[in-house]
Design a protein around this motif. Structure first.
Motif, short mmCIF file in Angstrom:
data_model
loop_
_atom_site.label_atom_id
_atom_site.label_comp_id
_atom_site.label_asym_id
_atom_site.label_seq_id
_atom_site.Cartn_x
_atom_site.Cartn_y
_atom_site.Cartn_z
N ASN A 1 54.74 -36.36 85.14
CA ASN A 1 55.35 -36.21 86.46
C ASN A 1 56.85 -35.97 86.41
O ASN A 1 57.52 -36.00 87.43
CB ASN A 1 55.07 -37.45 87.32
N ASN A 2 57.41 -35.73 85.22
CA ASN A 2 58.84 -35.50 85.07
C ASN A 2 59.17 -34.03 85.24
O ASN A 2 58.34 -33.15 85.01
CB ASN A 2 59.31 -35.98 83.70
N VAL A 3 60.41 -33.77 85.59
CA VAL A 3 60.88 -32.39 85.70
C VAL A 3 60.87 -31.74 84.33
O VAL A 3 60.46 -30.59 84.17
CB VAL A 3 62.28 -32.35 86.32
N ASN A 4 61.36 -32.44 83.30
CA ASN A 4 61.25 -32.01 81.90
C ASN A 4 60.20 -32.90 81.23
O ASN A 4 60.53 -33.97 80.70
CB ASN A 4 62.60 -32.11 81.19
N PRO A 5 58.95 -32.52 81.31
CA PRO A 5 57.85 -33.44 80.96
C PRO A 5 57.76 -33.70 79.45
O PRO A 5 58.16 -32.88 78.62
CB PRO A 5 56.61 -32.70 81.46
N LYS A 6 57.21 -34.87 79.14
CA LYS A 6 56.88 -35.25 77.78
C LYS A 6 55.41 -35.65 77.72
O LYS A 6 54.92 -36.35 78.61
CB LYS A 6 57.76 -36.41 77.31
N TRP A 7 54.75 -35.21 76.66
CA TRP A 7 53.33 -35.53 76.49
C TRP A 7 53.05 -36.30 75.20
O TRP A 7 52.31 -37.26 75.21
CB TRP A 7 52.49 -34.25 76.51
N ASP A 8 53.62 -35.84 74.09
CA ASP A 8 53.37 -36.45 72.77
C ASP A 8 51.86 -36.61 72.53
O ASP A 8 51.35 -37.69 72.22
CB ASP A 8 54.08 -37.81 72.64
N GLU A 9 51.16 -35.52 72.67
CA GLU A 9 49.71 -35.52 72.57
C GLU A 9 49.26 -34.51 71.53
O GLU A 9 49.90 -33.47 71.33
CB GLU A 9 49.10 -35.19 73.94
N ILE A 10 48.15 -34.82 70.87
CA ILE A 10 47.61 -33.95 69.82
C ILE A 10 46.30 -33.34 70.31
O ILE A 10 45.40 -34.05 70.77
CB ILE A 10 47.37 -34.73 68.52
N ILE A 11 46.20 -32.03 70.21
CA ILE A 11 45.00 -31.28 70.57
C ILE A 11 44.43 -30.68 69.30
O ILE A 11 45.16 -30.08 68.50
CB ILE A 11 45.30 -30.19 71.61
N LEU A 12 43.12 -30.82 69.09
CA LEU A 12 42.46 -30.30 67.89
C LEU A 12 41.44 -29.23 68.28
O LEU A 12 40.67 -29.41 69.23
CB LEU A 12 41.76 -31.42 67.13
N PHE A 13 41.47 -28.13 67.53
CA PHE A 13 40.48 -27.07 67.65
C PHE A 13 39.77 -26.92 66.30
O PHE A 13 40.29 -27.32 65.26
CB PHE A 13 41.13 -25.73 68.02
N VAL A 14 38.61 -26.31 66.33
CA VAL A 14 37.91 -25.90 65.11
C VAL A 14 37.98 -24.39 65.03
O VAL A 14 37.60 -23.68 65.97
CB VAL A 14 36.45 -26.37 65.11
N VAL A 15 38.50 -23.88 63.90
CA VAL A 15 38.64 -22.44 63.70
C VAL A 15 37.91 -22.06 62.43
O VAL A 15 37.68 -22.88 61.54
CB VAL A 15 40.12 -22.03 63.62
#
Length: 713
Positions: free
Chosen positions: A233-247
């Motif tokens: 909800n910030n104007v300059n947002p922070k997530w610090d999240e990891i997304i994983l895909f399989v390629v």
């Protein structure tokens, strides 16, 4: 009551009678003799692809027909100055050696314009698969028996299923139209090399007032797969999240990151987007830090900000395409230098008592599929038989003993139901390699069963021959029991079970996409059945099955104590140990070790000689439902299954089901017993580093113990 027990058989295979198929390593399948006819081309006329022309030297759409007994098969249309080699294999027991091989040259109107007859008894037997016979030109005669200028180029010989031409030839026991021949042949497939793509989404800096403090998130898209981060909800947002895909290799395409804002009660609006080509992504094989960078976000009016991310291909992980407890490989994606510890040989002999799968046609067209590691094999389809004979042998390199070989039988519905018809499941079995003795040939008949209308239904039996051969020293095989089952990177940075299930389904989708493009394709329903796609879904029967597993573990220990309480003669060693514990209470620890050693020695006499039977009561019917509604119940089901698995692994230490693992633990306890007798001071006074065995080694060893999950389907 149907019999679901595994039965030992004595097939006539070379490995048991000391012979060998000529010139090959095929020694765990029964020899099958075939008459091979290979047609190359014809000459002495002008081949023409078009309308009829009144010219005796011109043959419109010529082709060759091979007729042996009641079998008649045609080649494709012959092309001028082009060898269109095709091979046909006729099973020897289906033909008469006194008969002739008739070669007919026909035109597009199916009119015979030339023929020649060859004696089957004149066929030369090819003893070595490495040799080949040069084709010969045979003169053709017309319908009146007069000589012509036309000749056909062919060769024919007697051979076995070990012949190099066998896999690509037409078979008399799979006699179908020419257009359907590829869908009945034996075939080998390889899964694509899979890798995890790690996207660490840290923060974003947006220009102007794009965010407005509303709900901002990042959507990552790779091909047809899209994933989102949590909302900031910030104007300059922070997530610090990891997304994983399989390629899958080769790594083509681009990763698209889209920053979106979602005003209250309205649709999401795109703030900016950035594209990262897969060729530019960092490749990582260890725990080295991921290089993070700022990526430009481009919106409809130009650059709108920057996105801070770290993107890498995780070569140090193993991408699971099967459930972990059924996995056939644990090697990391980037490390192919792991030495082999043996070779697994599988002979698919035959099946018996198969049920009729096509009720309208009253027939079954069965074939087998086996998978170990990244390699799949498929036998040829035997048409219209409830007792098919395949006698095909395959082999795989083995890198880890705690792996599972999966074999399934299907009914080929492509031939009568069309390319979209699903292939029906006849049954599936699993064989854990750690329960096999090295260099021993196992020949057993396994029951095939499926679940129908909440009941287990026996569909027939399949006879297999399995051998685990190894030239590796015993020390090297023992060393694997002290090493982690998973790659080091996967042990240090573990993934949650829920995330692993999602990634496993992605991996299965990529394998389906790759193998369905082969010829013949491996169908999606076949791959999903082999990989147990959807096995993580919740079902009441599965919960009951896991409860029964826990109950069976507890009952086995209670039965042991009940035998002690009833003063059975078989427990005389335990009574002697209890007497020693009373007389020498300071020697309690060595006496406990002695009891365990005695239990191991007693059970060695009754160690299992057969693979574990199928537990019909441990079979669950999957109930599809919404994932969000049953997620908590699924976790309870999984926890119950893990508790049962842990108890079964501890029980396996005494059962000698994994002979090598039980032997190692037995030797360790003998040394502990001797050490406890020799040490005179109490164990509690020792330094802490000498009190217990390293937990990591104990866990690595315990992970390899067999459980009853192998008997579930």
């Amino acid at each position: 009551m149907e019999d679901f027990a595994i039965k030992e058989t004595t097939p006539n295979i070379p490995a048991l009678n000391g012979s060998m198929l000529p010139g090959t390593a095929f020694d765990i399948v029964e020899q099958m003799d075939f008459l091979f006819v290979k047609v190359f081309n014809a000459r002495g006329f002008i081949a023409f692809d078009g309308p009829y022309i009144a010219n005796p030297q011109v043959v419109v759409n010529p082709y060759v027909v091979v007729k042996v007994g009641r079998y008649m098969v045609a080649t494709k249309y012959l092309k001028p100055s082009l060898d269109c080699a095709e091979t046909f294999a006729f099973k020897e027991e289906q033909i008469n050696s006194d008969e002739e091989v008739e070669i007919l040259l026909k035109d597009g109107a199916a009119i015979t314009i030339g023929k020649v007859s060859l004696l089957i008894s004149d066929a030369i037997r090819r003893d070595s698969v490495g040799t080949s016979f040069a084709p010969c030109w045979y003169a053709l005669k017309d319908r009146n028996g007069r000589n012509t200028n036309m000749e056909v180029n062919l060769t024919y010989w007697m051979g076995t299923q070990a012949d190099a031409e066998f896999a690509s030839s037409w078979h008399s026991d799979s006699a179908v139209d020419t257009c359907c021949i590829p869908f009945t042949r034996s075939k080998q497939y390889h899964s694509p090399n899979l890798c995890y793509l790690r996207v660490s989404v840290n923060e974003a800096v947006l220009r102007g007032n794009n965010g407005n403090g509303a709900k901002i998130y990042v959507k990552a898209t790779l091909g047809d797969v899209a994933k989102k981060t949590k909302v900031s909800n910030n104007v300059n947002p922070k997530w610090d999240e990891i997304i994983l895909f399989v390629v899958a290799e080769p790594f083509h395409g681009s990763l698209v990151l889209t920053v979106k804002v979602q005003p209250n009660g309205e649709r999401s609006v795109i703030i900016g987007r950035c594209t990262v080509p897969m060729e530019n992504v960092q490749k990582r094989e260890d725990n080295a830090p991921v290089v993070s960078d700022w990526y430009n976000l481009v919106g409809p009016e130009g650059m709108v900000g920057k996105l801070h991310m770290g993107i890498s291909l995780e070569g140090g992980y193993h991408v699971f395409d099967e459930p972990i407890h059924y996995s056939s490989d644990f090697r990391p994606t980037a490390n192919s230098r792991i030495p082999t510890i043996g070779v697994l040989h599988l002979g698919i002999l035959n099946a018996a008592g198969l049920r009729v799968m096509k009720l309208m046609e009253n027939r079954t067209d069965a074939y087998c599929v086996a998978k170990y590691g990244s390699r799949w094999v498929r036998t040829r389809t035997i048409l219209d038989s409830v007792a098919p004979q395949w006698n095909e042998q395959f082999s795989w390199p083995v890198y880890e003993l705690c792996t599972v070989l999966c074999i399934a039988v299907f009914d080929n519905c492509h031939l009568h139901g069309g390319p979209e018809a699903p292939h029906q499941q006849i049954g599936k079995i699993r064989i854990r390699l750690s329960t096999l003795e090295v260099n021993r040939v196992y020949t057993f008949s396994y029951p095939l069963a499926v679940t129908r209308y909440s009941k287990v239904k026996k569909m027939g039996e399949i006879q297999l021959a399995v051998r685990l051969s190894s030239s590796t020293s015993l020390i090297n095989r023992l060393r694997t029991y002290s090493q982690p089952l998973l790659p080091k990177m996967q042990c240090s940075s573990t993934l949650s079970e829920f995330k692993l299930d999602k990634l496993r389904n992605e991996a299965a989708s990529l394998i389906v996409l790759s193998l369905t493009r082969d010829e013949p394709p491996l169908r999606k329903d076949v791959i999903s059945y082999m990989l147990d796609v959807g096995v993580e879904t919740w079902s009441l029967e599965k919960v009951i099955a896991n409860y029964d597993r826990v109950r069976m573990v507890v009952i086995s220990f209670l039965d042991w104590f009940e035998s002690i309480r009833n003063w059975k003669l078989t427990m005389i060693f335990v009574y002697a140990s209890l007497l020693l514990a009373i007389l020498f209470p300071n020697m309690l620890l060595p006496i406990i070790f002695l009891v365990l050693i005695g239990a191991w020695l007693w059970r060695y006499r009754k160690r299992p000689r057969l693979p574990p039977d199928m537990h019909i009561t441990l079979t669950g019917i999957v109930i599809n439902s919404r994932d969000d509604q049953l997620r908590v119940i699924r976790r309870m089901q999984t926890a119950l299954g893990e508790l049962a698995t842990l108890g079964e692994k501890v029980e396996s230490l005494l059962s000698w089901q994994d002979g090598l693992g039980t032997s190692v633990f037995f030797v360790v306890f003998v040394f502990l017993c001797v050490a406890a007798f020799c040490i005179t001071y109490a164990i509690g006074c020792r330094h802490p580093i000498h009190r217990i065995i390293s937990i990591s080694y104990l866990k690595n060893f315990l992970d390899r113990m067999p459980t009853r999950t192998d008997s579930m389907f």
